[in-house]
Design a protein around this motif. Structure first.
Motif, short mmCIF file in Angstrom:
data_model
loop_
_atom_site.label_atom_id
_atom_site.label_comp_id
_atom_site.label_asym_id
_atom_site.label_seq_id
_atom_site.Cartn_x
_atom_site.Cartn_y
_atom_site.Cartn_z
N GLN A 65 0.83 -1.21 0.00
CA GLN A 65 0.00 0.00 0.00
C GLN A 65 0.87 1.26 0.00
O GLN A 65 0.57 2.22 -0.70
CB GLN A 65 -0.92 0.01 1.22
CG GLN A 65 -1.82 1.22 1.29
CD GLN A 65 -2.73 1.18 2.51
OE1 GLN A 65 -2.70 0.24 3.29
NE2 GLN A 65 -3.54 2.21 2.68
N TYR A 66 1.94 1.25 0.79
CA TYR A 66 2.75 2.47 0.93
C TYR A 66 3.87 2.57 -0.10
O TYR A 66 4.32 3.67 -0.40
CB TYR A 66 3.33 2.56 2.34
CG TYR A 66 2.26 2.77 3.36
CD1 TYR A 66 1.53 3.96 3.42
CD2 TYR A 66 1.92 1.75 4.26
CE1 TYR A 66 0.51 4.13 4.35
CE2 TYR A 66 0.92 1.93 5.19
CZ TYR A 66 0.21 3.12 5.22
OH TYR A 66 -0.79 3.28 6.13
N GLY A 67 4.33 1.43 -0.63
CA GLY A 67 5.49 1.50 -1.52
C GLY A 67 5.30 0.85 -2.87
O GLY A 67 6.23 0.80 -3.67
N GLY A 68 4.13 0.33 -3.13
CA GLY A 68 3.89 -0.31 -4.42
C GLY A 68 4.35 -1.75 -4.45
O GLY A 68 4.76 -2.34 -3.45
N PHE A 69 4.28 -2.31 -5.63
CA PHE A 69 4.55 -3.73 -5.84
C PHE A 69 5.96 -4.14 -5.42
O PHE A 69 6.17 -5.21 -4.87
CB PHE A 69 4.32 -4.07 -7.32
CG PHE A 69 4.51 -5.51 -7.64
CD1 PHE A 69 3.53 -6.44 -7.35
CD2 PHE A 69 5.69 -5.95 -8.24
CE1 PHE A 69 3.70 -7.78 -7.64
CE2 PHE A 69 5.87 -7.29 -8.54
CZ PHE A 69 4.88 -8.20 -8.24
N SER A 70 6.94 -3.31 -5.66
CA SER A 70 8.34 -3.68 -5.43
C SER A 70 8.76 -3.66 -3.96
O SER A 70 9.65 -4.42 -3.57
CB SER A 70 9.27 -2.74 -6.19
OG SER A 70 9.02 -2.82 -7.56
N LEU A 71 8.18 -2.80 -3.15
CA LEU A 71 8.66 -2.62 -1.78
C LEU A 71 8.65 -3.90 -0.94
O LEU A 71 9.64 -4.17 -0.25
CB LEU A 71 7.88 -1.50 -1.07
CG LEU A 71 8.43 -1.11 0.30
CD1 LEU A 71 9.88 -0.63 0.19
CD2 LEU A 71 7.58 -0.03 0.93
N PRO A 72 7.59 -4.72 -0.94
CA PRO A 72 7.67 -5.96 -0.15
C PRO A 72 8.83 -6.85 -0.55
O PRO A 72 9.48 -7.47 0.30
CB PRO A 72 6.33 -6.65 -0.43
CG PRO A 72 5.41 -5.57 -0.87
CD PRO A 72 6.27 -4.56 -1.57
N PHE A 73 9.14 -6.90 -1.84
CA PHE A 73 10.23 -7.74 -2.32
C PHE A 73 11.59 -7.15 -1.94
O PHE A 73 12.52 -7.89 -1.60
CB PHE A 73 10.13 -7.94 -3.83
CG PHE A 73 8.89 -8.70 -4.21
CD1 PHE A 73 8.82 -10.07 -4.04
CD2 PHE A 73 7.79 -8.03 -4.71
CE1 PHE A 73 7.68 -10.77 -4.38
CE2 PHE A 73 6.64 -8.72 -5.05
CZ PHE A 73 6.58 -10.10 -4.88
#
Length: 134
Positions: A65-73
């Motif tokens: 939610q806060y960083g887009g698709f890439s942030l969790p990875f």
């Protein structure tokens, strides 16, 4: 960008993860040899793993939610690298202790009377971190 591709990569991840639990259990059995120690640490390892499975989707969703698709990875990769570093430091300390032991003739085998407290702590941190990331 399709479901079949995602399932394929997920299966590969599962196959790559499977040997980790075998090696973790072996490491725990060799390190924590006191009465009840192994059972306590296995409980801790399982707890950490289940906390990761429970909290992971919530954190992943928040990061998305806060960083887009890439942030969790990106965060996951950074944590994996951190825990690889912790594991390497633990192994290097253990190797150094092994060399010191050979020089002075005293046994510092894991679980023996003279084992170092930080060795067990490093093992526990590494095991808990690996389990949580799965």
């Amino acid at each position: 960008h399709n479901v079949a591709g995602w399932l394929c990569w997920r299966a590969i991840q599962g196959l790559a993860t499977a040997p980790i639990y075998t090696s973790i259990s072996t490491r725990l059995a060799r390190t924590f040899t006191g009465e009840g120690e192994f059972h306590r640490v296995m409980g801790l390892q399982e707890t950490c793993g289940n906390v990761g499975v429970t909290v992971g989707p919530l954190l992943g969703g928040m990061l998305f939610q806060y960083g887009g698709f890439s942030l969790p990875f990106i965060i996951s990769a950074a944590l994996h690298l951190l825990f690889v570093g912790v594991s390497l430091i633990s192994l290097l300390c253990r190797e150094k202790e092994s060399k010191d032991t050979k020089e002075d003739g005293h046994s510092l085998e894991a679980g023996s009377e003279g084992s170092k407290p930080h060795e067990s702590t490093a093992s526990t941190v590494t095991i808990c971190s690996v389990a949580t990331l799965q």
